[in-house]
Enzyme design. Structure first.
Site, PDB file in Angstrom:
ATOM      1  N   ASP A  94       0.719  -1.203  -0.075  1.00 50.65           N
ATOM      2  CA  ASP A  94       0.002  -0.118   0.165  1.00 50.65           C
ATOM      3  C   ASP A  94       1.017   1.401   0.014  1.00 50.65           C
ATOM      4  O   ASP A  94       1.470   1.639   1.013  1.00 50.65           O
ATOM      5  CB  ASP A  94      -1.011   0.005   1.259  1.00 50.65           C
ATOM      6  CG  ASP A  94      -1.841   1.123   1.291  1.00 50.65           C
ATOM      7  OD1 ASP A  94      -2.023   2.048   0.480  1.00 50.65           O
ATOM      8  OD2 ASP A  94      -2.702   1.299   2.158  1.00 50.65           O
ATOM      9  N   ASP A 118      -1.740   6.084 -12.795  1.00 47.02           N
ATOM     10  CA  ASP A 118      -2.735   5.600 -13.503  1.00 47.02           C
ATOM     11  C   ASP A 118      -3.634   5.065 -12.730  1.00 47.02           C
ATOM     12  O   ASP A 118      -4.569   4.441 -13.024  1.00 47.02           O
ATOM     13  CB  ASP A 118      -2.288   4.918 -14.595  1.00 47.02           C
ATOM     14  CG  ASP A 118      -3.674   4.872 -15.652  1.00 47.02           C
ATOM     15  OD1 ASP A 118      -4.115   5.977 -15.790  1.00 47.02           O
ATOM     16  OD2 ASP A 118      -3.686   3.870 -16.354  1.00 47.02           O
ATOM     17  N   LYS A 158      -3.504  10.498 -13.142  1.00 49.43           N
ATOM     18  CA  LYS A 158      -4.837  10.578 -13.490  1.00 49.43           C
ATOM     19  C   LYS A 158      -5.712  11.094 -12.374  1.00 49.43           C
ATOM     20  O   LYS A 158      -5.585  10.958 -11.091  1.00 49.43           O
ATOM     21  CB  LYS A 158      -5.123   9.177 -13.951  1.00 49.43           C
ATOM     22  CG  LYS A 158      -6.956   8.983 -14.044  1.00 49.43           C
ATOM     23  CD  LYS A 158      -7.137   7.945 -14.908  1.00 49.43           C
ATOM     24  CE  LYS A 158      -7.095   6.644 -14.308  1.00 49.43           C
ATOM     25  NZ  LYS A 158      -7.274   5.389 -14.895  1.00 49.43           N
TER      26      LYS A 158
END
Length: 206
Positions: A94, A118, A158
């Site tokens: 993580d 992304d 993104k």
């Protein structure tokens, strides 16, 4: 754009990815962004956050070549099939945790020249929940760069247009000298996704 054309474009990049051995059509988004903005260089240390299945990391591996000057560190909670490249390292973890960030910093022996993301949240179809999840993920990426991105480094991420989209851009403008947004041709025109090109990291204010 008609639904037919959107579907046709999606199928075009999917077939092209299969033909050229890319793991996803998302590879073409990074290729188009790099062609337009010259984001990647052979000697760069690059960290790819939320990298699975590895399409963006494949593009980076092509760019840094076989000389071993640069590195690509791919990070995701999911398993990523290793890329056959001497400069590639995969990390299952993580990226919002200090433990994983410490692993990244150790692997690149310092900090990254470029951070990529992304990553997309798991969507529910419920607008308010999905907007929150998208915002939360974007802010997690923005926070991690304080720990892993070099001064004057670049971020390509993104982000999803929604209620909090301008807040994301506002936060990035505080941290970078130049921030632009764009949508590659390989993105679906109906999609809310945008790509943020943030250059010239000012460094952590901590």
């Amino acid at each position: 754009m008609s639904r037919w054309k959107a579907k046709h474009d999606k199928e075009h990049y999917y077939k092209l990815a299969k033909k050229q051995n890319y793991r996803s059509r998302a590879s073409y988004k990074l290729k188009q962004l790099d062609k337009k903005y010259s984001l990647l260089k052979p000697d760069y240390n690059v960290v790819d956050l939320g990298a699975a299945p590895g399409g963006w990391s494949q593009v980076v591996a092509e760019t840094i070549g076989e000389e071993g000057k640069g590195q690509i560190i791919s990070v995701d909670l999911e398993y990523i099939k290793p890329i056959d490249h001497e400069a590639y390292t995969g990390v299952k973890g993580d990226f919002t945790t200090k433990e994983t960030q410490d692993i990244i910093i150790e692997l690149i022996d310092g900090k990254a020249d470029v951070v990529l993301s992304d990553a997309a949240p798991k969507l529910t179809g419920i607008k308010d929940i999905d907007n929150f999840r998208a915002y939360d993920l974007s802010m997690a990426v923005i926070e991690i760069i304080d720990n892993i991105l070099k001064n004057n480094g670049n971020l390509i991420m993104k982000a999803f247009q929604g209620e909090a989209y301008q807040e994301i851009i506002k936060n990035l403008k505080k941290k970078f000298r130049n921030v632009k947004t764009t949508k590659p041709n390989s993105s679906r025109k109906r999609s809310a996704e945008m790509y943020v090109i943030a250059r010239g990291f000012r460094g952590s204010k901590k």
